[in-house]
Motif scaffolding. Structure first.
Motif, PDB file in Angstrom:
ATOM      1  N   PRO A  10      38.665  40.155  32.174  1.00 39.39           N
ATOM      2  CA  PRO A  10      37.479  39.468  32.693  1.00 39.39           C
ATOM      3  C   PRO A  10      37.865  38.415  33.737  1.00 39.39           C
ATOM      4  O   PRO A  10      38.886  37.740  33.582  1.00 39.39           O
ATOM      5  CB  PRO A  10      36.865  38.819  31.456  1.00 39.39           C
ATOM      6  N   LEU A  11      37.058  38.338  34.813  1.00 37.40           N
ATOM      7  CA  LEU A  11      37.218  37.245  35.779  1.00 37.40           C
ATOM      8  C   LEU A  11      36.191  36.188  35.385  1.00 37.40           C
ATOM      9  O   LEU A  11      34.990  36.357  35.631  1.00 37.40           O
ATOM     10  CB  LEU A  11      36.930  37.726  37.201  1.00 37.40           C
ATOM     11  N   ALA A  12      36.659  35.172  34.741  1.00 37.89           N
ATOM     12  CA  ALA A  12      35.718  34.155  34.256  1.00 37.89           C
ATOM     13  C   ALA A  12      36.208  32.783  34.661  1.00 37.89           C
ATOM     14  O   ALA A  12      37.412  32.532  34.750  1.00 37.89           O
ATOM     15  CB  ALA A  12      35.590  34.235  32.749  1.00 37.89           C
ATOM     16  N   CYS A  13      35.246  31.923  34.946  1.00 39.42           N
ATOM     17  CA  CYS A  13      35.603  30.558  35.312  1.00 39.42           C
ATOM     18  C   CYS A  13      34.582  29.624  34.689  1.00 39.42           C
ATOM     19  O   CYS A  13      33.373  29.821  34.870  1.00 39.42           O
ATOM     20  CB  CYS A  13      35.620  30.422  36.828  1.00 39.42           C
ATOM     21  N   GLN A  14      35.032  28.661  33.962  1.00 41.02           N
ATOM     22  CA  GLN A  14      34.160  27.692  33.291  1.00 41.02           C
ATOM     23  C   GLN A  14      33.018  28.382  32.557  1.00 41.02           C
ATOM     24  O   GLN A  14      31.856  28.038  32.711  1.00 41.02           O
ATOM     25  CB  GLN A  14      33.602  26.691  34.302  1.00 41.02           C
ATOM     26  N   GLY A  15      33.377  29.417  31.791  1.00 39.71           N
ATOM     27  CA  GLY A  15      32.390  30.075  30.943  1.00 39.71           C
ATOM     28  C   GLY A  15      31.489  31.058  31.666  1.00 39.71           C
ATOM     29  O   GLY A  15      30.619  31.667  31.053  1.00 39.71           O
ATOM     30  N   GLU A  16      31.679  31.194  32.970  1.00 36.50           N
ATOM     31  CA  GLU A  16      30.806  32.129  33.688  1.00 36.50           C
ATOM     32  C   GLU A  16      31.595  33.393  34.021  1.00 36.50           C
ATOM     33  O   GLU A  16      32.694  33.330  34.571  1.00 36.50           O
ATOM     34  CB  GLU A  16      30.307  31.472  34.982  1.00 36.50           C
ATOM     35  N   LEU A  17      31.022  34.525  33.643  1.00 41.04           N
ATOM     36  CA  LEU A  17      31.685  35.799  33.936  1.00 41.04           C
ATOM     37  C   LEU A  17      31.353  36.203  35.366  1.00 41.04           C
ATOM     38  O   LEU A  17      30.190  36.369  35.725  1.00 41.04           O
ATOM     39  CB  LEU A  17      31.204  36.874  32.955  1.00 41.04           C
ATOM     40  N   LEU A  18      32.417  36.325  36.180  1.00 37.74           N
ATOM     41  CA  LEU A  18      32.183  36.616  37.591  1.00 37.74           C
ATOM     42  C   LEU A  18      32.406  38.093  37.908  1.00 37.74           C
ATOM     43  O   LEU A  18      31.959  38.588  38.927  1.00 37.74           O
ATOM     44  CB  LEU A  18      33.126  35.784  38.467  1.00 37.74           C
ATOM     45  N   GLY A  19      33.148  38.806  37.014  1.00 37.38           N
ATOM     46  CA  GLY A  19      33.459  40.208  37.272  1.00 37.38           C
ATOM     47  C   GLY A  19      34.621  40.620  36.388  1.00 37.38           C
ATOM     48  O   GLY A  19      34.917  39.959  35.388  1.00 37.38           O
ATOM     49  N   ARG A  38      46.283  38.650  33.208  1.00 34.68           N
ATOM     50  CA  ARG A  38      45.322  37.607  32.867  1.00 34.68           C
ATOM     51  C   ARG A  38      45.441  36.405  33.819  1.00 34.68           C
ATOM     52  O   ARG A  38      44.462  35.849  34.282  1.00 34.68           O
ATOM     53  CB  ARG A  38      45.543  37.144  31.428  1.00 34.68           C
ATOM     54  N   GLN A  39      46.707  36.067  34.137  1.00 41.43           N
ATOM     55  CA  GLN A  39      46.920  34.936  35.046  1.00 41.43           C
ATOM     56  C   GLN A  39      46.388  35.238  36.449  1.00 41.43           C
ATOM     57  O   GLN A  39      45.734  34.411  37.079  1.00 41.43           O
ATOM     58  CB  GLN A  39      48.404  34.594  35.124  1.00 41.43           C
ATOM     59  N   VAL A  40      46.675  36.481  36.882  1.00 45.65           N
ATOM     60  CA  VAL A  40      46.158  36.891  38.196  1.00 45.65           C
ATOM     61  C   VAL A  40      44.632  36.814  38.199  1.00 45.65           C
ATOM     62  O   VAL A  40      44.004  36.291  39.127  1.00 45.65           O
ATOM     63  CB  VAL A  40      46.630  38.323  38.542  1.00 45.65           C
ATOM     64  N   ALA A  41      44.043  37.310  37.116  1.00 48.17           N
ATOM     65  CA  ALA A  41      42.577  37.310  37.010  1.00 48.17           C
ATOM     66  C   ALA A  41      42.031  35.888  37.053  1.00 48.17           C
ATOM     67  O   ALA A  41      41.015  35.606  37.715  1.00 48.17           O
ATOM     68  CB  ALA A  41      42.124  38.009  35.735  1.00 48.17           C
ATOM     69  N   ASP A  42      42.721  34.958  36.366  1.00 48.12           N
ATOM     70  CA  ASP A  42      42.261  33.572  36.370  1.00 48.12           C
ATOM     71  C   ASP A  42      42.280  32.990  37.784  1.00 48.12           C
ATOM     72  O   ASP A  42      41.348  32.309  38.205  1.00 48.12           O
ATOM     73  CB  ASP A  42      43.139  32.719  35.438  1.00 48.12           C
ATOM     74  N   MET A  63      42.143  34.654  40.527  1.00 49.60           N
ATOM     75  CA  MET A  63      41.115  35.312  41.333  1.00 49.60           C
ATOM     76  C   MET A  63      39.740  34.709  41.031  1.00 49.60           C
ATOM     77  O   MET A  63      38.932  34.470  41.945  1.00 49.60           O
ATOM     78  CB  MET A  63      41.089  36.822  41.057  1.00 49.60           C
ATOM     79  N   ALA A  64      39.493  34.492  39.742  1.00 44.68           N
ATOM     80  CA  ALA A  64      38.198  33.921  39.361  1.00 44.68           C
ATOM     81  C   ALA A  64      38.000  32.564  40.033  1.00 44.68           C
ATOM     82  O   ALA A  64      36.934  32.255  40.572  1.00 44.68           O
ATOM     83  CB  ALA A  64      38.109  33.790  37.848  1.00 44.68           C
ATOM     84  N   LEU A  65      39.089  31.782  40.016  1.00 43.84           N
ATOM     85  CA  LEU A  65      39.019  30.459  40.609  1.00 43.84           C
ATOM     86  C   LEU A  65      38.729  30.565  42.116  1.00 43.84           C
ATOM     87  O   LEU A  65      37.903  29.823  42.664  1.00 43.84           O
ATOM     88  CB  LEU A  65      40.362  29.750  40.383  1.00 43.84           C
ATOM     89  N   ALA A  66      39.411  31.529  42.751  1.00 45.61           N
ATOM     90  CA  ALA A  66      39.228  31.701  44.194  1.00 45.61           C
ATOM     91  C   ALA A  66      37.800  32.124  44.504  1.00 45.61           C
ATOM     92  O   ALA A  66      37.173  31.618  45.454  1.00 45.61           O
ATOM     93  CB  ALA A  66      40.220  32.731  44.727  1.00 45.61           C
ATOM     94  N   ILE A  67      37.282  33.050  43.670  1.00 42.08           N
ATOM     95  CA  ILE A  67      35.908  33.513  43.897  1.00 42.08           C
ATOM     96  C   ILE A  67      34.934  32.349  43.768  1.00 42.08           C
ATOM     97  O   ILE A  67      34.048  32.132  44.591  1.00 42.08           O
ATOM     98  CB  ILE A  67      35.538  34.622  42.889  1.00 42.08           C
ATOM     99  N   ARG A  68      35.191  31.572  42.693  1.00 43.57           N
ATOM    100  CA  ARG A  68      34.286  30.463  42.447  1.00 43.57           C
ATOM    101  C   ARG A  68      34.341  29.438  43.597  1.00 43.57           C
ATOM    102  O   ARG A  68      33.312  28.937  44.057  1.00 43.57           O
ATOM    103  CB  ARG A  68      34.659  29.779  41.127  1.00 43.57           C
ATOM    104  N   GLN A  69      35.547  29.189  44.056  1.00 39.46           N
ATOM    105  CA  GLN A  69      35.672  28.240  45.157  1.00 39.46           C
ATOM    106  C   GLN A  69      34.974  28.740  46.413  1.00 39.46           C
ATOM    107  O   GLN A  69      34.320  27.988  47.120  1.00 39.46           O
ATOM    108  CB  GLN A  69      37.140  27.970  45.462  1.00 39.46           C
ATOM    109  N   GLY A  70      35.127  30.043  46.639  1.00 42.25           N
ATOM    110  CA  GLY A  70      34.460  30.643  47.783  1.00 42.25           C
ATOM    111  C   GLY A  70      32.958  30.460  47.687  1.00 42.25           C
ATOM    112  O   GLY A  70      32.284  30.116  48.670  1.00 42.25           O
ATOM    113  N   ARG A  71      32.449  30.698  46.451  1.00 40.00           N
ATOM    114  CA  ARG A  71      30.995  30.561  46.274  1.00 40.00           C
ATOM    115  C   ARG A  71      30.533  29.123  46.470  1.00 40.00           C
ATOM    116  O   ARG A  71      29.507  28.871  47.094  1.00 40.00           O
ATOM    117  CB  ARG A  71      30.599  31.023  44.869  1.00 40.00           C
ATOM    118  N   LEU A  72      31.332  28.190  45.918  1.00 39.44           N
ATOM    119  CA  LEU A  72      30.980  26.774  46.073  1.00 39.44           C
ATOM    120  C   LEU A  72      30.950  26.392  47.550  1.00 39.44           C
ATOM    121  O   LEU A  72      30.044  25.711  48.020  1.00 39.44           O
ATOM    122  CB  LEU A  72      31.984  25.895  45.332  1.00 39.44           C
ATOM    123  N   GLN A  73      31.970  26.872  48.243  1.00 45.01           N
ATOM    124  CA  GLN A  73      32.073  26.594  49.673  1.00 45.01           C
ATOM    125  C   GLN A  73      30.808  27.073  50.396  1.00 45.01           C
ATOM    126  O   GLN A  73      30.218  26.351  51.200  1.00 45.01           O
ATOM    127  CB  GLN A  73      33.305  27.328  50.228  1.00 45.01           C
TER     128      GLN A  73
END
Lengths: 328, 147
Positions: free
Chosen positions: A31-40, A61-65, A67-77
């Motif tokens: 799972p790609l999840a960040c702060q409890g939110e499933l992103l993919g 799992r580390q790679v996924a984490d 990636m999740a962080l990067a996705i989330r940052q992209g979205r925040l941006q």
């Protein structure tokens, strides 16, 4: 927890189906999840029979984490940019509204300046013509009435002029000069005295810090405050106006103090309103615009003004402005 | 021969009466022609008579700012753009002390800008000084042709 799964029914379709058809048999879904939110999900696959080792799962799992962080940052941006655009749009809209309001104000003041004075001139001029041409036919009471008419037109003219200067303060572009406040205060005082019937009023001028602002408008502040001080000192036992100033907490302060008529502190809040008088017109003349103008000028400079006083014990007006004198 | 020496362009009859009275009071005896809108003023200034001659230039033009049809600034612009007329002194005589009117008038080459005082005595005094300056003291180049 073993994340490794064999092909299921669902895997026969979509990407899985294709992977299976391409010969993949082992799947790892992370799972790609960040702060409890499933992103993919991150799906890894390899040929049948080659299972994902725990070490490999950990890496996945580390790679996924990450990636999740990067996705989330992209979205925040993206979100931040969207907000910024929205904000910019709103600022533009407000600026347009403000400009429109300013233009309206300007048109209004312009019209006042042109159109209100003309009839006034006629009232005064024709009263005077009546007096000149038919003065002998008029008895003293009739002439007194004419005098009242003419006095009122003069007063109205003054009111219009003062209102216009008040609106001009709101509309004027603010200059940022380094202003020698001592010179301004001294010159303004002399100017005030020049219009005074009995100029026997002293000025005690202390050292004043320089100010950063619009010379013309600040001169007006001095003229109005000193004008008031001189005016309300008429008939007082001590006719002395004291001007002091200094620096404190990043501000410059200035003070005009007199020992004249003073005012009832209960009405201090009314002093700075337009057309407010705390004294009857028979005592002290004035249009009631002077202090409103002082406050407006100071507010435009990021400063403020306050008044302290007591009936019969004089008044003190103190204003502060952001300290800009130290800047290069 | 049209002996107009002062051209007063003023649409408000009350202001016109006051100005004329002020001129008379100050013994300005030059012939004054009153016109009440900007178009009339331009017609008078640039028009030609039956023989194709232009009317003689006035010695002084007193111009209100707010006028029907062509406003004061429009008249001023036309006067200063006309090689025949541009030497005639033009005095704006107006109610407005707005900076932008002042600026625009000076940009267009006005010779004086007087804010008409509301107070009659001050108004008379302003007209006195104005007449004294422009009709007596000041030397204008190529003033009205000697008759």
């Amino acid at each position: 927890m073993d994340l490794s799964l064999g092909p299921t029914d669902a895997d026969r379709y979509g990407v899985h189906g294709e992977l299976v058809r391409a010969g993949m048999g082992e799947f790892l879904h992370v799972p790609l999840a960040c702060q409890g939110e499933l992103l993919g999900a991150l799906t890894l696959s390899r040929e049948p029979g080659l299972t994902f080792l725990p070490r490999e799962q950990e890496i996945a799992r580390q790679v996924a984490d990450h990636m999740a962080l990067a996705i989330r940052q992209g979205r925040l941006q993206e979100e931040v940019e969207r907000h910024a655009r929205e904000l910019e749009r709103r600022v533009e809209e407000r600026t347009r509204q403000l400009q429109a309001a300013n233009e309206e104000l300007e048109a209004f003041a312009y019209s006042v300046s042109h159109d209100l004075r003309s009839p006034l001139r006629a009232v005064d001029g024709f009263s005077r013509m009546l007096e000149e041409d038919h003065g002998e036919a008029l008895d003293p009471e009739a002439r007194r009435l004419l005098g009242v008419i003419r006095g009122s037109t003069r007063r109205m003219d003054q009111l219009i002029a003062d209102l216009l200067s008040l609106s001009r303060v709101a509309r004027a572009d603010l200059q940022r000069d380094v202003v020698d406040m001592e010179t301004q205060a001294r010159d303004a005082f002399l100017e005030v005295l020049a219009h005074e019937q009995d100029p026997g009023c002293e000025l005690e001028l202390g050292a004043l810090p320089e100010a950063r602002g619009d010379t013309r408008l600040l001169r007006q502040v001095w003229r109005n405050l000193l004008g008031n001080a001189v005016k309300f000192s008429r008939g007082a036992a001590v006719r002395r106006v004291t001007v002091a100033g200094g620096r404190r907490d990043g501000s410059c302060w200035y003070e005009v103090r007199d020992q004249g008529a003073g005012f009832d502190p209960a009405y201090a809040h009314k002093l700075f309103g337009v057309f407010q008088h705390l004294h009857g017109e028979h005592e002290f003349e004035g249009s009631g615009v002077g202090l409103a103008l002082v406050r407006r000028v100071l507010r435009r400079h990021g400063g403020q003004v306050e008044a302290m006083g007591e009936v019969g014990k004089g008044a003190t007006f103190r204003f502060t402005m952001p300290d800009g004198g130290e800047e290069a | 021969m049209d002996g107009v020496e002062i051209l007063l362009v003023e649409d408000d009859p009350r202001d016109a009466e006051l100005t004329l009275r002020a001129l008379r009071k100050n013994h300005v005896v030059n012939e004054v022609r009153l016109l009440t809108d900007g178009a009339q003023a331009l017609e008078h200034l640039t028009g030609v008579d039956g023989q194709g001659r232009r009317s003689p230039r006035p010695r002084l033009i007193l111009l209100d700012l707010k006028l029907p049809k062509v406003d004061g600034l429009g008249v001023l612009r036309a006067i200063k753009a006309d090689p025949e007329l541009c030497l005639v002194p033009v005095v704006m005589l107006t109610s407005s002390r707005e900076e932008r009117d002042l600026l625009e008038s000076y940009r267009l080459g006005v010779n004086s800008y007087i804010v008409k005082p509301v107070e009659f005595d001050a108004f008379i005094e302003a007209v006195r000084q104005l007449g004294l300056y422009w009709l007596l003291l000041n030397q204008a180049p190529g003033a009205a042709p000697e008759l």
